[in-house]
Design an enzyme around this catalytic site. Structure first.
Site, mmCIF file in Angstrom:
data_model
loop_
_atom_site.group_PDB
_atom_site.id
_atom_site.type_symbol
_atom_site.label_atom_id
_atom_site.label_comp_id
_atom_site.label_asym_id
_atom_site.label_seq_id
_atom_site.Cartn_x
_atom_site.Cartn_y
_atom_site.Cartn_z
ATOM 1 N N SER A 137 0.849 -1.208 0.000
ATOM 2 C CA SER A 137 0.000 0.000 0.000
ATOM 3 C C SER A 137 0.877 1.248 0.000
ATOM 4 C CB SER A 137 -0.922 0.008 1.224
ATOM 5 O OG SER A 137 -0.183 -0.232 2.413
ATOM 6 N N ASP B 110 5.269 -7.228 2.481
ATOM 7 C CA ASP B 110 4.602 -7.736 1.278
ATOM 8 C C ASP B 110 5.592 -8.101 0.187
ATOM 9 O OD1 ASP B 110 1.834 -7.772 1.618
ATOM 10 O OD2 ASP B 110 1.652 -5.609 1.278
ATOM 11 N N LYS C 135 4.462 -11.666 3.155
ATOM 12 C CA LYS C 135 3.033 -11.843 2.857
ATOM 13 C C LYS C 135 2.858 -11.948 1.347
ATOM 14 C CE LYS C 135 -0.131 -8.376 3.683
ATOM 15 N NZ LYS C 135 -0.643 -7.976 2.372
ATOM 16 N N GLU D 153 -9.049 -9.816 3.463
ATOM 17 C CA GLU D 153 -9.390 -8.396 3.250
ATOM 18 C C GLU D 153 -10.738 -8.260 2.556
ATOM 19 O OE1 GLU D 153 -6.397 -5.989 1.332
ATOM 20 O OE2 GLU D 153 -7.777 -4.295 1.102
HETATM 21 O O1 KIV Z 1 -0.455 -3.421 1.613
HETATM 22 C C1 KIV Z 1 -1.152 -3.335 2.628
HETATM 23 O O2 KIV Z 1 -1.174 -2.332 3.346
HETATM 24 C C2 KIV Z 1 -2.000 -4.471 2.964
HETATM 25 C C3 KIV Z 1 -3.063 -4.242 4.000
HETATM 26 C C4 KIV Z 1 -4.258 -3.687 3.324
HETATM 27 C C5 KIV Z 1 -3.372 -5.460 4.760
HETATM 28 O O3 KIV Z 1 -1.869 -5.520 2.414
#
Ligand code: KIV
Length: 266
Positions: free
Chosen positions: A47, A85, A114, A183
């Site tokens: 994000s 991520d 993730k 989500e």
């Molecule tokens: O990238 C991010 O901030 C996310 C959240 C929405 C869980 O994956």
């Protein structure tokens, strides 16, 4: 000895019914503030493509950029568990996922990666797990797939939708996922996943029944440009200061006051 929370501790929190409080962070100063507020799990989310870099979505974000922000955040944490991520197309096959995870863990200092995944991506999760990489599988709405999904749409609606999410969760856990993140799904579907899953389940826009809750930092501080997601809440509006807003969020999740019914989907 490190006082950082471990995966074992997060699993114990699930077993004890103790809510896990999670939040995104992208830099050193906010990592310190978030850590000081007692947030259990910090996500360096892709994000950052939107809230830090100003892109329309997460797709332009690179592994090198994720590694840079992860290093900054890692230096600010003394307690929280650190998840990062794998950005868009950095995990398109097993080899690329392993190479990307190696950068984010060895150079970035992340505890866990993730991946956005359904049952179809279970082999990627399995490859990471076999290599000893702690993995969180992010399913339901997958922001890296909004192009294919046709926008940010609530997932898991109806009996078929809920059954599909339960099947994804089962396949991802069987592949070795150590944590699940769901989500923007119906509260009923999230409840069904929660009832069956063995690993900690973190929700965002997924009702109040998950083991933990996560929000995007800028959303809960009320500084995201434009319309914030309906499942978020501006904690800054009442608290007035950043430390106050972070503590209020942590308290609200621990007391199961957040999210309320108004933050969820049928
Ligand atoms: O990238 C991010 O901030 C996310 C959240 C929405 C869980 O994956």
């Amino acid at each position: 000895m490190s006082k950082r929370l471990s995966l074992t501790r997060l699993r114990r929190m699930k077993a004890d019914g103790e809510p896990i409080v999670a939040l995104t962070a992208y830099d050193y100063s906010f990592a310190r503030a978030v850590d000081a507020a007692g947030i259990d799990l910090v996500l360096v989310g892709d994000s950052l493509g939107m809230v830090v870099q100003g892109h329309a979505g997460t797709m332009p974000v690179t592994v090198a950029e994720m590694a840079y922000h992860t290093r900054c955040v890692a230096r600010g944490l003394s307690r929280a568990y650190l998840m990062v991520d794998l950005p868009f197309l950095s995990d398109y096959d097993e080899r690329s996922a392993l190479e990307s995870a190696a950068v984010l863990i060895k150079e970035g200092g992340a505890d866990m990666v993730k991946v956005e995944a359904t049952a179809e991506q279970a082999p990627i999760v399995a490859a990471l797990s076999r290599a000893g990489v702690p993995v969180c599988a992010h399913f339901g709405l997958r922001p890296q797939r909004v192009g294919q999904l046709g926008g940010y749409r609530v997932q898991g609606r109806g009996d078929d939708g809920a059954a599909q999410l339960c099947e994804d969760a089962r396949a991802l856990e069987a592949a070795g996922a150590d944590m699940l993140l769901v989500e923007c799904v119906s509260a009923k579907a999230a409840r069904a996943v929660q009832a069956q899953c063995q690993t900690p389940l973190i929700g965002i826009g997924a009702g109040s029944d998950c083991d933990g809750q996560i929000l995007v930092l800028q959303d809960m501080l009320g500084i995201t440009p434009g319309q914030p997601p309906s499942f978020s809440h501006d904690f800054m509006a009442d608290a007035g200061t950043i430390p106050g807003a972070l503590s209020a969020y942590a308290e609200a999740v621990r007391a199961r006051r957040f999210p309320g019914p108004e933050h969820g989907f049928d």
